[in-house]
Motif scaffolding. Structure first.
Motif, PDB file in Angstrom:
ATOM      1  N   MET A  64       0.842  -1.200   0.000  1.00 50.13           N
ATOM      2  CA  MET A  64       0.000   0.000   0.000  1.00 50.13           C
ATOM      3  C   MET A  64       0.880   1.254   0.000  1.00 50.13           C
ATOM      4  N   VAL A  65       0.515   2.193  -0.826  1.00 57.57           N
ATOM      5  CA  VAL A  65       1.264   3.447  -0.885  1.00 57.57           C
ATOM      6  C   VAL A  65       0.779   4.359   0.243  1.00 57.57           C
ATOM      7  N   ILE A  66       1.710   4.896   0.974  1.00 54.70           N
ATOM      8  CA  ILE A  66       1.317   5.842   2.033  1.00 54.70           C
ATOM      9  C   ILE A  66       1.867   7.217   1.676  1.00 54.70           C
ATOM     10  N   TYR A  67       0.961   8.177   1.556  1.00 50.73           N
ATOM     11  CA  TYR A  67       1.369   9.542   1.220  1.00 50.73           C
ATOM     12  C   TYR A  67       1.473  10.346   2.503  1.00 50.73           C
ATOM     13  N   LYS A  68       2.415  11.264   2.514  1.00 49.88           N
ATOM     14  CA  LYS A  68       2.503  12.154   3.675  1.00 49.88           C
ATOM     15  C   LYS A  68       1.952  13.513   3.289  1.00 49.88           C
ATOM     16  N   ASN A  69       1.236  14.134   4.213  1.00 56.21           N
ATOM     17  CA  ASN A  69       0.738  15.477   3.901  1.00 56.21           C
ATOM     18  C   ASN A  69       1.747  16.519   4.346  1.00 56.21           C
ATOM     19  N   PHE A  70       1.398  17.786   4.124  1.00 58.97           N
ATOM     20  CA  PHE A  70       2.356  18.865   4.368  1.00 58.97           C
ATOM     21  C   PHE A  70       2.761  18.973   5.843  1.00 58.97           C
ATOM     22  N   LYS A  71       1.855  18.514   6.693  1.00 64.38           N
ATOM     23  CA  LYS A  71       2.154  18.626   8.130  1.00 64.38           C
ATOM     24  C   LYS A  71       2.880  17.388   8.638  1.00 64.38           C
ATOM     25  N   GLY A  72       3.247  16.513   7.737  1.00 69.72           N
ATOM     26  CA  GLY A  72       4.001  15.325   8.140  1.00 69.72           C
ATOM     27  C   GLY A  72       3.122  14.161   8.539  1.00 69.72           C
ATOM     28  N   GLY A  73       1.789  14.354   8.490  1.00 67.45           N
ATOM     29  CA  GLY A  73       0.884  13.259   8.828  1.00 67.45           C
ATOM     30  C   GLY A  73       0.703  12.355   7.628  1.00 67.45           C
ATOM     31  N   PHE A  74       0.012  11.262   7.828  1.00 68.54           N
ATOM     32  CA  PHE A  74      -0.218  10.359   6.715  1.00 68.54           C
ATOM     33  C   PHE A  74      -1.430  10.806   5.913  1.00 68.54           C
ATOM     34  N   MET A  75      -1.268  10.795   4.618  1.00 70.23           N
ATOM     35  CA  MET A  75      -2.342  11.231   3.728  1.00 70.23           C
ATOM     36  C   MET A  75      -3.206  10.028   3.362  1.00 70.23           C
ATOM     37  N   PRO A  76      -4.496  10.074   3.667  1.00 65.65           N
ATOM     38  CA  PRO A  76      -5.341   8.944   3.292  1.00 65.65           C
ATOM     39  C   PRO A  76      -5.506   8.875   1.774  1.00 65.65           C
ATOM     40  N   PRO A  77      -5.822   7.695   1.225  1.00 62.92           N
ATOM     41  CA  PRO A  77      -6.034   7.607  -0.219  1.00 62.92           C
ATOM     42  C   PRO A  77      -7.269   8.403  -0.641  1.00 62.92           C
ATOM     43  N   VAL A  78      -7.191   9.006  -1.801  1.00 57.16           N
ATOM     44  CA  VAL A  78      -8.276   9.862  -2.298  1.00 57.16           C
ATOM     45  C   VAL A  78      -8.785   9.312  -3.621  1.00 57.16           C
ATOM     46  N   LYS A  79     -10.101   9.117  -3.701  1.00 60.19           N
ATOM     47  CA  LYS A  79     -10.708   8.629  -4.927  1.00 60.19           C
ATOM     48  C   LYS A  79     -11.924   9.488  -5.264  1.00 60.19           C
ATOM     49  N   LEU A  80     -12.034   9.865  -6.517  1.00 59.56           N
ATOM     50  CA  LEU A  80     -13.143  10.722  -6.941  1.00 59.56           C
ATOM     51  C   LEU A  80     -13.980  10.016  -7.996  1.00 59.56           C
ATOM     52  N   TYR A  81     -15.287  10.119  -7.847  1.00 63.08           N
ATOM     53  CA  TYR A  81     -16.220   9.742  -8.910  1.00 63.08           C
ATOM     54  C   TYR A  81     -16.717  11.062  -9.492  1.00 63.08           C
ATOM     55  N   THR A  82     -16.455  11.257 -10.774  1.00 63.89           N
ATOM     56  CA  THR A  82     -16.710  12.562 -11.377  1.00 63.89           C
ATOM     57  C   THR A  82     -17.415  12.429 -12.725  1.00 63.89           C
ATOM     58  N   LEU A  83     -17.822  13.590 -13.260  1.00 64.60           N
ATOM     59  CA  LEU A  83     -18.311  13.679 -14.638  1.00 64.60           C
ATOM     60  C   LEU A  83     -17.344  14.588 -15.388  1.00 64.60           C
ATOM     61  N   SER A  84     -17.076  14.263 -16.642  1.00 67.16           N
ATOM     62  CA  SER A  84     -16.111  15.062 -17.410  1.00 67.16           C
ATOM     63  C   SER A  84     -16.640  16.472 -17.686  1.00 67.16           C
ATOM     64  N   THR A  85     -17.965  16.648 -17.598  1.00 73.15           N
ATOM     65  CA  THR A  85     -18.585  17.928 -17.949  1.00 73.15           C
ATOM     66  C   THR A  85     -18.934  18.802 -16.736  1.00 73.15           C
ATOM     67  N   CYS A  86     -18.763  18.282 -15.564  1.00 75.37           N
ATOM     68  CA  CYS A  86     -19.310  18.906 -14.351  1.00 75.37           C
ATOM     69  C   CYS A  86     -18.364  19.956 -13.763  1.00 75.37           C
ATOM     70  N   SER A  87     -18.888  21.159 -13.539  1.00 73.08           N
ATOM     71  CA  SER A  87     -18.050  22.251 -13.033  1.00 73.08           C
ATOM     72  C   SER A  87     -17.549  21.978 -11.613  1.00 73.08           C
ATOM     73  N   HIS A  88     -18.378  21.386 -10.780  1.00 71.59           N
ATOM     74  CA  HIS A  88     -17.947  21.097  -9.404  1.00 71.59           C
ATOM     75  C   HIS A  88     -16.849  20.031  -9.393  1.00 71.59           C
ATOM     76  N   CYS A  89     -16.942  19.108 -10.351  1.00 71.57           N
ATOM     77  CA  CYS A  89     -15.917  18.057 -10.448  1.00 71.57           C
ATOM     78  C   CYS A  89     -14.582  18.667 -10.874  1.00 71.57           C
ATOM     79  N   LYS A  90     -14.650  19.576 -11.859  1.00 66.31           N
ATOM     80  CA  LYS A  90     -13.427  20.252 -12.318  1.00 66.31           C
ATOM     81  C   LYS A  90     -12.792  21.042 -11.188  1.00 66.31           C
ATOM     82  N   ASN A  91     -13.636  21.751 -10.425  1.00 69.45           N
ATOM     83  CA  ASN A  91     -13.113  22.538  -9.302  1.00 69.45           C
ATOM     84  C   ASN A  91     -12.442  21.646  -8.264  1.00 69.45           C
TER      85      ASN A  91
END
Lengths: 93, 110
Positions: free
Chosen positions: A1-28
């Motif tokens: 498992m890949v473990i990412y560190k955040n800027f504060k040195g803590g562990f970054m949880p995995p991030v997954k997005l379900y999006t639409l290619s046309t959606c403004s909120h998704c782009k943001n």
């Protein structure tokens, strides 16, 4: 498992997005995560077809019965919509 | 029809009804281009912020302007996509509250 560190040195949880290619909120949401330097996986559900599309829609429904976009998974947290403060909080930033 | 033509057409039709384009022109351009893309994809301008089924009857309530715009602009000052907003919304500095999905789950075609 890949473990990412955040800027504060803590562990970054995995991030997954379900999006639409046309959606403004998704782009943001993608732009916001890019600006934070956060790695993430995403699926543009509107670009899927056939069984893959059906399967992914079922997956989104499990997390968000409204099947709205973006549906954001950060570790065990589910965030529906582009909500900056909630995203920051879930990332521990 | 290109994006500018769509912009001009809709602005002329919608402003007298009290629905204004978001003052963020870049966002409006993105959304209008997405509407034109959906017109090519599905044959109608389905809401870019929602997942279309591709069946016009099932998507009827989310063809732009969607059936939820009136209530959303009344309650939040903006439609779900932040394409159409009230005059007051444009005159207020953000951040604006997130407009939640109003479409009932019973209308979901999937």
């Amino acid at each position: 498992m890949v473990i990412y560190k955040n800027f504060k040195g803590g562990f970054m949880p995995p991030v997954k997005l379900y999006t639409l290619s046309t959606c403004s909120h998704c782009k943001n949401t993608k732009q916001f995560l890019n600006s934070l330097g956060v790695a993430y996986d995403y699926i543009d559900v509107d670009l899927l077809q056939g069984q893959e599309r059906t399967d992914i829609i079922e997956e989104v429904k499990k997390y968000n019965p409204n099947t709205s976009f973006p549906t954001i998974l950060i570790g065990n947290r589910i965030i529906v919509g582009f909500k900056e403060n909630e995203i920051r909080g879930a990332l521990g930033l | 029809m290109n994006e500018q033509e769509l912009y001009d057409l809709l602005k002329k039709a919608q402003e007298p009804k009290g629905y204004f384009f978001n003052k963020d022109r870049e966002r409006v351009t993105d959304l209008l281009q997405a509407l034109l893309l959906n017109k090519d994809r599905y044959g109608y301008m389905c809401c870019p912020c929602r997942l279309a089924s591709g069946d016009r009857k099932l998507d009827q309530d989310i063809i732009c302007p969607c059936a939820y715009r009136t209530q959303d602009v009344e309650e939040f000052g903006s439609c779900y996509c932040n394409l159409y907003v009230s005059k007051a919304w444009n005159e207020t500095e953000g951040p604006h509250p997130y407009v939640p999905e109003r479409r009932p789950q019973t209308r979901l075609p999937y």
